[in-house]
Motif scaffolding. Structure first.
Motif, PDB file in Angstrom:
ATOM      1  N   THR A  80       8.709 -33.742 -37.063  1.00 33.06           N
ATOM      2  CA  THR A  80      10.104 -34.157 -37.219  1.00 33.06           C
ATOM      3  C   THR A  80      10.851 -32.996 -37.833  1.00 33.06           C
ATOM      4  OG1 THR A  80       9.444 -36.462 -37.566  1.00 33.06           O
ATOM      5  CG2 THR A  80      11.675 -35.834 -38.244  1.00 33.06           C
ATOM      6  N   HIS A  81      11.604 -32.305 -37.014  1.00 33.91           N
ATOM      7  CA  HIS A  81      12.302 -31.099 -37.477  1.00 33.91           C
ATOM      8  C   HIS A  81      13.548 -30.897 -36.626  1.00 33.91           C
ATOM      9  CE1 HIS A  81      13.093 -26.806 -38.307  1.00 33.91           C
ATOM     10  NE2 HIS A  81      12.455 -27.031 -39.435  1.00 33.91           N
ATOM     11  N   ASN A  83      14.854 -28.380 -35.402  1.00 31.99           N
ATOM     12  CA  ASN A  83      14.738 -27.351 -34.370  1.00 31.99           C
ATOM     13  C   ASN A  83      13.628 -27.630 -33.362  1.00 31.99           C
ATOM     14  OD1 ASN A  83      15.545 -25.308 -37.051  1.00 31.99           O
ATOM     15  ND2 ASN A  83      16.849 -25.387 -35.229  1.00 31.99           N
ATOM     16  N   ILE A  84      13.141 -28.858 -33.345  1.00 28.42           N
ATOM     17  CA  ILE A  84      12.123 -29.264 -32.374  1.00 28.42           C
ATOM     18  C   ILE A  84      12.600 -30.533 -31.673  1.00 28.42           C
ATOM     19  CG2 ILE A  84       9.755 -30.111 -32.087  1.00 28.42           C
ATOM     20  CD1 ILE A  84       8.954 -28.408 -34.488  1.00 28.42           C
ATOM     21  N   ILE A  85      12.489 -30.550 -30.360  1.00 29.91           N
ATOM     22  CA  ILE A  85      12.863 -31.746 -29.606  1.00 29.91           C
ATOM     23  C   ILE A  85      12.041 -32.934 -30.114  1.00 29.91           C
ATOM     24  CG2 ILE A  85      12.696 -32.869 -27.342  1.00 29.91           C
ATOM     25  CD1 ILE A  85      15.000 -31.041 -27.334  1.00 29.91           C
ATOM     26  N   THR A  86      12.736 -34.003 -30.465  1.00 30.53           N
ATOM     27  CA  THR A  86      12.065 -35.186 -31.011  1.00 30.53           C
ATOM     28  C   THR A  86      11.473 -36.045 -29.891  1.00 30.53           C
ATOM     29  OG1 THR A  86      13.607 -35.239 -32.870  1.00 30.53           O
ATOM     30  CG2 THR A  86      12.388 -37.267 -32.416  1.00 30.53           C
ATOM     31  N   ILE A  87      10.207 -36.408 -30.050  1.00 32.18           N
ATOM     32  CA  ILE A  87       9.553 -37.306 -29.103  1.00 32.18           C
ATOM     33  C   ILE A  87       9.658 -38.728 -29.656  1.00 32.18           C
ATOM     34  CG2 ILE A  87       7.396 -37.919 -27.960  1.00 32.18           C
ATOM     35  CD1 ILE A  87       8.557 -35.277 -27.013  1.00 32.18           C
ATOM     36  N   HIS A  88      10.290 -39.607 -28.899  1.00 32.19           N
ATOM     37  CA  HIS A  88      10.459 -40.985 -29.354  1.00 32.19           C
ATOM     38  C   HIS A  88       9.245 -41.852 -29.038  1.00 32.19           C
ATOM     39  CE1 HIS A  88      14.502 -40.048 -30.455  1.00 32.19           C
ATOM     40  NE2 HIS A  88      14.964 -39.959 -29.212  1.00 32.19           N
ATOM     41  N   SER A  89       8.715 -41.729 -27.825  1.00 30.52           N
ATOM     42  CA  SER A  89       7.602 -42.616 -27.455  1.00 30.52           C
ATOM     43  C   SER A  89       6.894 -42.099 -26.216  1.00 30.52           C
ATOM     44  CB  SER A  89       8.125 -44.040 -27.185  1.00 30.52           C
ATOM     45  OG  SER A  89       9.035 -44.040 -26.079  1.00 30.52           O
ATOM     46  N   ARG A 140       2.587 -25.776 -40.344  1.00 30.07           N
ATOM     47  CA  ARG A 140       2.176 -26.600 -41.490  1.00 30.07           C
ATOM     48  C   ARG A 140       1.349 -27.798 -41.032  1.00 30.07           C
ATOM     49  NH1 ARG A 140       7.525 -25.649 -43.306  1.00 30.07           N
ATOM     50  NH2 ARG A 140       8.118 -27.790 -42.806  1.00 30.07           N
ATOM     51  N   GLU A 141       1.516 -28.218 -39.774  1.00 31.60           N
ATOM     52  CA  GLU A 141       0.706 -29.298 -39.212  1.00 31.60           C
ATOM     53  C   GLU A 141      -0.477 -28.754 -38.411  1.00 31.60           C
ATOM     54  OE1 GLU A 141       0.993 -32.579 -39.551  1.00 31.60           O
ATOM     55  OE2 GLU A 141       2.705 -32.413 -40.905  1.00 31.60           O
ATOM     56  N   GLN A 142      -0.685 -27.433 -38.532  1.00 31.33           N
ATOM     57  CA  GLN A 142      -1.779 -26.751 -37.822  1.00 31.33           C
ATOM     58  C   GLN A 142      -1.666 -26.915 -36.302  1.00 31.33           C
ATOM     59  OE1 GLN A 142      -5.725 -27.314 -39.588  1.00 31.33           O
ATOM     60  NE2 GLN A 142      -4.751 -28.298 -41.349  1.00 31.33           N
TER      61      GLN A 142
END
Length: 413
Positions: A80-81, A83-89, A140-142
């Protein structure tokens, strides 16, 4: 024969397909409307149906695309950022697998470069900066993106950057491909990615360095007529420095690209955050070009001073007289008591520059004179490097005999 336009107006689960956006090797993207949450979204579809007449290679490619879709949902769905396209589902229907994601309007960096070829530094750097922030969040999430390239960087109408397509991203606990499998766009791939080695965020840093190179020079760092030659260049040769391709690229920015694209991952920036901090240091007011410490110059305004390290070194250099050059001892000297007329003149204040008079207190017997710089202790003015002058002993002070006294004679026999 299937055409993407044929699905416009159709509904897949709760999503109504309103407009065809793009088609790629890994799916079809539509602008859609979520009829449950009443919002506009983007829907990426992968067909579940095996079309008659497809070769074994095509069937395998389709299955690979479905795996990538799930991989993208798992990777980007964890992030969740801004600058990153958010994936809803993620979902599956009778005919399609799909992911529902944030819908943004704008242009990809590829579309921008097709029109303008080179972006000015003041426009290019904010784009690179935001991509680095996205990669920092993934790191940070590897998560390793593994496919950073201009077509996966979206610039919205308000100037916000969105990193897209985590379809081949490497997750910390699940990898869609095993070591030795090469996925990605060759022009921007790191040497270790081409070689099928284990990857971390430093591979994404290399890819972003290649993107940065293209944005500022109008050319990709490596060009070749065939894949084999391209692979050889990426692994074995160095690109022409960006400052040579484009003279408006500063030395510091050119060096940053060189470091980001080092063949050895250990010689690159080790994290996106480190590269981001280096970029901000270059852009910070007064940072200028990267200089060696010995050449640093500090320029002050007003009554302050201008100091060079060279002058400072001269001031601190050992004196031929030995240690303690700032304090030079002089032998004590005897002074005759002043006459009444001289005492009167002294009380009224002797004018500066009178021989035998000093505007500073004279050292007494057994005291030590201290050589001081004008203006107090501190570095000298830049126009005259600091020097230390060997003190000399003043001649004995004599007084003119009074007329009433018999003349005093002195001489040498």
């Amino acid at each position: 024969m299937f055409r993407p336009e044929d699905l416009i107006g159709k509904q897949i689960d709760q999503f109504r397909l309103d407009r065809f956006i793009a088609r790629g090797a890994m799916g079809i993207v539509y602008k859609a409307f979520d009829t449950v949450l009443a919002r506009t979204v983007a829907l990426k579809l992968i067909s579940r149906q095996v079309t008659d007449g497809l070769s074994t290679q095509d069937i395998n490619a389709q299955e690979e695309a479905r795996k990538r879709l799930i991989q993208e949902a798992k990777a980007a769905g964890r992030l969740t950022h801004p600058n990153i396209i958010t994936i809803h589902s993620y979902g599956e229907s009778e005919n399609f697998d799909y992911i529902c994601m944030e819908y943004v309007t704008g242009k990809t960096l590829t579309q921008l470069l097709n029109v303008r070829k080179i972006l000015p530094i003041e426009e290019a750097i904010p784009i690179i900066e935001q991509v680095l922030m996205a990669l920092d969040a993934a790191s940070r999430e590897q998560i390793v993106h593994r496919d950073i390239k201009p077509s996966n960087i979206m610039i919205t109408e308000d100037g916000r950057v969105k990193v897209m397509d985590f379809g081949i991203a490497k997750l910390p606990s699940l990898s869609m491909t095993t070591t030795g499998t090469v996925l990605g766009t060759p022009y921007y791939m790191s040497p270790e990615q081409i070689s099928g080695q284990k990857l971390d965020s430093r591979s994404d840093i290399f890819s972003l360095g290649a993107v940065m190179y293209q944005v500022l020079t109008g050319e990709r760092p490596f060009e070749a007529e065939n894949t084999a030659t391209l692979v050889y260049k990426i692994v074995q040769t160095e690109p022409i420095p960006a400052k040579i391709r484009n003279s408006s690229v500063s030395e510091s920015v050119s060096n940053m690209i060189i470091k980001a694209m080092a063949k050895n991952p250990g010689q690159r920036y080790q994290t996106p955050r480190e590269m981001l901090q280096a970029l901000k240091a270059i852009l910070s007011p007064g940072a200028g070009e990267v200089r060696e410490e010995s050449d640093a110059t500090i320029i002050a305004s007003g009554d302050e001073f201008e100091m060079t390290l060279q002058a400072d070194k001269a001031a601190l250099a050992p004196s031929p007289m030995g240690p303690g050059v700032s304090e030079v001892s002089t032998p004590p000297r005897e002074e005759l008591p002043p006459s009444p007329s001289e005492q009167k003149s002294s009380d009224q204040g002797a004018p500066s520059g009178v021989p035998g008079r000093s505007t500073e207190a004279q050292p007494g017997k057994g005291d030590t004179e201290t050589v001081k710089r004008k203006g107090g202790v501190g570095p000298p003015a830049a126009s005259k490097p600091a020097t230390v002058t060997k003190a000399t002993t003043s001649p004995p002070v004599t007084t003119k005999p009074k007329p009433s006294l018999p003349p005093k004679t002195t001489g040498l026999n």
